[in-house]
Scaffold this active site. Structure first.
Site, PDB file in Angstrom:
ATOM      1  CG  ASP A  30      -1.956  -1.067   1.186  1.00 49.17           C
ATOM      2  OD1 ASP A  30      -1.952  -1.836   0.192  1.00 49.17           O
ATOM      3  OD2 ASP A  30      -2.777  -1.150   2.125  1.00 49.17           O
ATOM      4  CD  GLU A  32       6.817   1.369  -4.631  1.00 50.77           C
ATOM      5  OE1 GLU A  32       7.304   1.862  -3.618  1.00 50.77           O
ATOM      6  OE2 GLU A  32       7.288   1.540  -5.777  1.00 50.77           O
ATOM      7  CG  ASP A  34      -0.670   5.183  -0.156  1.00 52.98           C
ATOM      8  OD1 ASP A  34      -1.598   4.902  -0.951  1.00 52.98           O
ATOM      9  OD2 ASP A  34      -0.705   4.940   1.062  1.00 52.98           O
ATOM     10  CD  GLU A 111     -22.873 -15.718 -16.383  1.00 51.93           C
ATOM     11  OE1 GLU A 111     -23.412 -14.666 -16.000  1.00 51.93           O
ATOM     12  OE2 GLU A 111     -22.342 -15.867 -17.489  1.00 51.93           O
ATOM     13  CE  LYS A 113     -32.219 -12.850 -11.405  1.00 45.47           C
ATOM     14  NZ  LYS A 113     -32.111 -11.554 -10.813  1.00 45.47           N
ATOM     15  CG  ASP A 115     -30.260  -9.343  -4.533  1.00 46.43           C
ATOM     16  OD1 ASP A 115     -30.858  -8.702  -5.426  1.00 46.43           O
ATOM     17  OD2 ASP A 115     -30.760  -9.585  -3.426  1.00 46.43           O
ATOM     18  NE  ARG A 134     -32.749  -4.116 -17.581  1.00 50.90           N
ATOM     19  CZ  ARG A 134     -34.063  -4.257 -17.491  1.00 50.90           C
ATOM     20  NH1 ARG A 134     -34.715  -3.708 -16.498  1.00 50.90           N
ATOM     21  NH2 ARG A 134     -34.725  -4.931 -18.395  1.00 50.90           N
ATOM     22  CE1 TYR A 227     -24.500  -9.043 -14.586  1.00 51.23           C
ATOM     23  CE2 TYR A 227     -25.389  -9.437 -16.771  1.00 51.23           C
ATOM     24  CZ  TYR A 227     -25.461  -8.803 -15.545  1.00 51.23           C
ATOM     25  OH  TYR A 227     -26.468  -7.933 -15.281  1.00 51.23           O
ATOM     26  CE  LYS A 292     -25.946 -14.931 -18.285  1.00 47.62           C
ATOM     27  NZ  LYS A 292     -24.970 -13.868 -18.068  1.00 47.62           N
ATOM     28  CE  LYS A 316     -36.541 -13.799  -8.853  1.00 47.84           C
ATOM     29  NZ  LYS A 316     -36.135 -12.411  -8.681  1.00 47.84           N
ATOM     30  CB  CYS A 410     -43.430  -7.374  34.489  1.00 48.70           C
ATOM     31  SG  CYS A 410     -43.501  -9.097  33.971  1.00 48.70           S
ATOM     32  CB  CYS A 413     -46.006 -10.150  37.537  1.00 48.26           C
ATOM     33  SG  CYS A 413     -44.604  -9.025  37.538  1.00 48.26           S
ATOM     34  CB  CYS A 428     -39.836  -8.536  35.359  1.00 47.74           C
ATOM     35  SG  CYS A 428     -40.968  -8.928  36.699  1.00 47.74           S
ATOM     36  CB  CYS A 433     -42.738 -12.270  37.664  1.00 43.13           C
ATOM     37  SG  CYS A 433     -43.297 -12.202  35.964  1.00 43.13           S
TER      38      CYS A 433
HETATM   39  S1  IVH Z   1     -27.919 -11.976 -17.730  1.00 44.71           S
HETATM   40  C1  IVH Z   1     -29.624 -10.878 -21.620  1.00 44.71           C
HETATM   41  N1  IVH Z   1     -26.376 -12.648 -15.730  1.00 44.71           N
HETATM   42  O1  IVH Z   1     -30.595 -10.316 -13.062  1.00 44.71           O
HETATM   43  C2  IVH Z   1     -28.867 -10.905 -20.357  1.00 44.71           C
HETATM   44  N2  IVH Z   1     -28.153 -11.150 -15.304  1.00 44.71           N
HETATM   45  O2  IVH Z   1     -33.620 -10.807 -13.908  1.00 44.71           O
HETATM   46  C3  IVH Z   1     -29.741 -10.771 -19.204  1.00 44.71           C
HETATM   47  N3  IVH Z   1     -28.258 -10.392 -12.989  1.00 44.71           N
HETATM   48  O3  IVH Z   1     -31.514  -7.521 -14.860  1.00 44.71           O
HETATM   49  C4  IVH Z   1     -29.064 -10.686 -17.920  1.00 44.71           C
HETATM   50  N4  IVH Z   1     -26.523 -11.510 -12.259  1.00 44.71           N
HETATM   51  O4  IVH Z   1     -29.492  -7.269 -13.418  1.00 44.71           O
HETATM   52  C5  IVH Z   1     -27.446 -11.926 -16.114  1.00 44.71           C
HETATM   53  N5  IVH Z   1     -24.900 -13.320 -14.067  1.00 44.71           N
HETATM   54  C6  IVH Z   1     -25.951 -12.597 -14.461  1.00 44.71           C
HETATM   55  C7  IVH Z   1     -26.668 -11.779 -13.569  1.00 44.71           C
HETATM   56  C8  IVH Z   1     -27.774 -11.077 -14.041  1.00 44.71           C
HETATM   57  C9  IVH Z   1     -27.486 -10.667 -11.934  1.00 44.71           C
HETATM   58  C10 IVH Z   1     -29.465  -9.531 -12.947  1.00 44.71           C
HETATM   59  C11 IVH Z   1     -29.501  -8.514 -14.034  1.00 44.71           C
HETATM   60  C12 IVH Z   1     -30.845  -8.709 -14.690  1.00 44.71           C
HETATM   61  C13 IVH Z   1     -31.570  -9.599 -13.763  1.00 44.71           C
HETATM   62  C14 IVH Z   1     -32.453 -10.554 -14.550  1.00 44.71           C
END
Ligand code: IVH
Length: 673
Positions: A30, A32, A34, A111, A113, A115, A134, A227, A292, A316, A410, A413, A428, A433
């Site tokens: 760190d 270096e 800086d 992959e 998903k 959040d 988006r 992704y 995918k 999901k 309480c 009681c 209490c 009680c």
């Molecule tokens: S693919 C055409 N890959 O999930 C490509 N989405 O309900 C469509 N998300 O709006 C998305 N991780 O914000 C893709 N590995 C992942 C993802 C991902 C999170 C989210 C993304 C999208 C929502 C789909």
């Protein structure tokens, strides 16, 4: 230094930034880092017209703006169709196979998903020129200034000068998120500073990203995983999803390490199960798994249904968090009299279970998070943990919400409660009680205390509610007639319980002290007190100074002990215990008396279940009577005590010709029959 040297310095620093923030594998310290940063700042001060937009000094350079401008995405930023189990995934495959038979032999990429929030990054000639949300998929907001502050996002690609060259034009899609641990830290800090609590990593990441002042975004440890290549001047770079991910990695973008390639549907199922099982171990929150088709040309040909491309699906996970209404706050009373609040909720289904109540931890939690009755609250239920309230959603308030007032009395009681100053707890202090009485008697009879088998919470509730006991000592006055009147009691059960109660009278002083349930005095502390004071009377007479001189006893426990013995009702309890014949002093084993003990020096092995003793209590009884309990039979064993369903120890004893006794004989030996 000439301009080229300056530009090389930037490249070098950006590479080290990438090693640190994206690869988690820094090559320099760190300090270096800086030093190089300072060097760049110095040059830029001297030569302001050299400043390059990919200089690390330019990450948090822009002032706050009034509002975000709109940007039209070069390609629609699509969403995904949902699946909720593997059958749905198979149904999706069937559907698209009917459109194109090549799907049957396709391979896949799965992959996590993530959040978080989708962002779209545009690079021209390797330079980051735009970052956008988006939005509705066609038009998003221009958040370039904020995006630039996120250290894992390359300002120029490729980051590694030895990797592939950057395509002229590249639009990348990814997800911005906060790691679980970073979220916890941020929330703690925020609450300490008096801010309102954040609900979850996703909401916090969203709030951080949409700040009009980029300096605020810069202060949050936001992370990115990419992704998807939305647009690329070189179509070879994303012919398959694996290729696209590899391109992203090579150019210096962060890509989740938890992505997996699957050759066919069978490996797909296994990989999905594996990733789902890893969910809680991941450093970031995921709300599902994206499946995918690996062949992106095939995926593109399949087209989309509305905003959902046919070439991918989101499996999901059941939601773990739900919002519902907080209808009220209830209060439980524990053994030590501690009051704990719990949420009474409008019933809500979370992960297949209807949740009506949830933990609120303690009263401070309610106020720190400003949880009001009538609020919409976020409730989480994950795995085995009891559902808990995360916090309120203030934006949904309609003016009918009422701040919560801590209880003054309480709930069971009705006596006034005490607000402990040292802890975040309200107590209490009425030992009569009923709520406390139930928990007190339960504790009195529990394993580490008087160890009375058969006197669990259910039976304790029965005898307290039937007013058979008004304090723990009253259990020693219970009669068979008393018990037979209770639900579920017949002769045998009543006799067993009475025998267990009788047997508990021999428990040593440390267990009796633990059984009293003095606040802060558990098994270990009770042992210390027993060996220090040797009798209840000595302990009762001990001053604050004497108590707090003992190692392990601080002011809080010292005061709790004094308070306990100062209470009249507790005096009466001790008297009753004395009269019942409970041992209230340590029986010193004087050399003369040990030889008098009935089992003096005898080595005894126990096997099978005994009617009058638990595993623990038989050991103690043997010891108290001068014997030695051993776990294995040998020729040194004096006798083997056999209960119901004995194990191999019995056969061994028989083969060695060791004397075998039953429980009846044992009781006679120790003069109990
Ligand atoms: S693919 C055409 N890959 O999930 C490509 N989405 O309900 C469509 N998300 O709006 C998305 N991780 O914000 C893709 N590995 C992942 C993802 C991902 C999170 C989210 C993304 C999208 C929502 C789909």
């Amino acid at each position: 230094m000439d301009k080229q040297q300056y530009l090389d310095l930037i490249k070098n620093l950006n590479y080290h930034n990438y090693r640190y923030h994206v690869m988690d594998a820094p090559l320099i310290s760190d300090g270096e880092f800086d030093r190089l940063m300072k060097q760049i700042q110095q040059i830029e001060k001297e030569q302001p017209d050299w400043i390059s937009p990919d200089s690390p000094t330019q990450r948090a350079g822009s002032p706050a703006s009034e509002k975000f401008s709109k940007v039209v995405h070069p390609q629609p930023v699509l969403s995904l169709a949902n699946a909720f189990d593997f059958d749905d995934v198979l149904a999706w495959l069937d559907r698209i196979e009917r459109i194109d038979a090549r799907v049957r032999d396709s391979d896949f990429v799965i992959e996590p998903k993530i959040d978080g929030l989708t962002i779209v990054l545009t690079y021209e000639h390797g330079m980051l020129v735009q970052g956008a949300t988006r939005g509705n998929g066609d038009v998003g907001e221009n958040i370039t200034a904020n995006i630039r502050t996120i250290r894992g996002i390359p300002l120029r690609i490729p980051v590694d000068p030895n990797a592939i060259a950057a395509p002229e034009q590249l639009v990348v899609r990814g997800e911005i998120f906060l790691r679980k641990d970073d979220f916890e830290k941020l929330n703690e800090l925020n609450i300490q500073e008096g801010g309102k609590s954040y609900l979850n990593p996703r909401n916090t990441a969203a709030g951080s990203l949409r700040q009009l002042n980029p300096a605020v975004t810069a202060s949050r440890p936001l992370k990115l995983f990419t992704y998807n290549i939305l647009q690329c001047s070189d179509p070879e770079l994303d012919s398959t999803q694996m290729k696209a991910l590899e391109t992203l990695r090579k150019l210096g973008f962060p890509v989740s390490p938890d992505i997996e390639y699957c050759q066919d549907r069978i490996t797909l199922k296994a990989a999905i199960d594996k990733l789902a099982a890893k969910r809680d171990l991941l450093a970031y929150e995921i709300d599902g798994i994206v499946i995918k088709l690996n062949d992106l040309r095939l995926a593109a040909e399949l087209g989309s249904v509305g905003k959902d491309p046919r070439g991918a699906v989101a499996l999901k996970f059941p939601a773990r968090e739900m919002t519902t209404k907080l209808d009220g706050i209830g209060v439980n009373v524990g053994r030590t009299g501690v009051l704990t609040p719990y949420a009474i909720l409008s019933p809500v289904e979370i992960g297949g279970v209807i949740v009506k109540q949830a933990t609120l931890h303690n009263f401070d939690f309610i106020h720190e998070r400003d949880i009001r009755i009538g609020d919409s609250v976020m409730v989480k239920r994950a795995g085995d943990v009891i559902p808990y309230v995360i916090g309120p959603i203030p934006d949904l308030r309609d003016g009918n919400q009422v701040p919560y007032q801590n209880p003054k009395t309480c709930p069971v009681c009705g006596e006034e409660v005490e607000d402990s100053k040292e802890e975040v707890a309200i107590y209490c202090i009425n030992s009569a009680c009923p709520a406390q009485l139930i928990r007190n008697v339960e504790h009195f009879a529990s394993r580490g205390a008087m160890d009375i088998e058969g006197l669990g919470i259910k039976i304790v509730e029965l005898i307290v509610n039937d007013q058979l006991v008004a304090d723990p000592a009253d259990i020693y006055s219970l009669t068979k007639e008393n018990l037979l009147k209770l639900e579920g009691f017949a002769d045998k059960k009543a006799e067993n319980l009475l025998a267990a109660i009788e047997n508990s009278k021999k428990q040593p002083l440390n267990r009796v002290i633990n059984a009293l349930g003095i606040r802060g005095v558990g098994e270990v502390m009770a042992e210390t007190l027993a060996s220090e004071f040797k009798s209840i009377d000595n302990l009762a007479a001990a001053s604050y100074e004497v108590l707090t001189e003992i190692e392990g006893i601080g002011p809080r426990v010292g005061t709790a002990i004094l308070d306990w013995f100062a209470n009249e009702k507790n005096h009466a309890l001790i008297q009753k215990l004395k009269q019942a014949g409970i041992k209230l002093e340590v029986t010193e084993k004087s050399p003369a008396s040990t030889t008098d003990l009935p089992l003096n020096g005898k080595i005894i092995v126990v096997t099978g279940t005994l009617a009058n003793f638990t595993r623990e209590s038989i050991k103690e009884t043997i010891q108290q009577n001068g014997g030695k309990n051993s776990d294995s039979v040998s020729k040194n064993t004096d006798f083997v005590l056999v209960g119901e369903n004995p194990g191999s120890k019995l056969t061994k004893a028989q083969s060695l010709g060791i004397q075998i006794i039953d429980e009846e004989t044992f009781l006679m030996m120790i003069n109990l029959k």
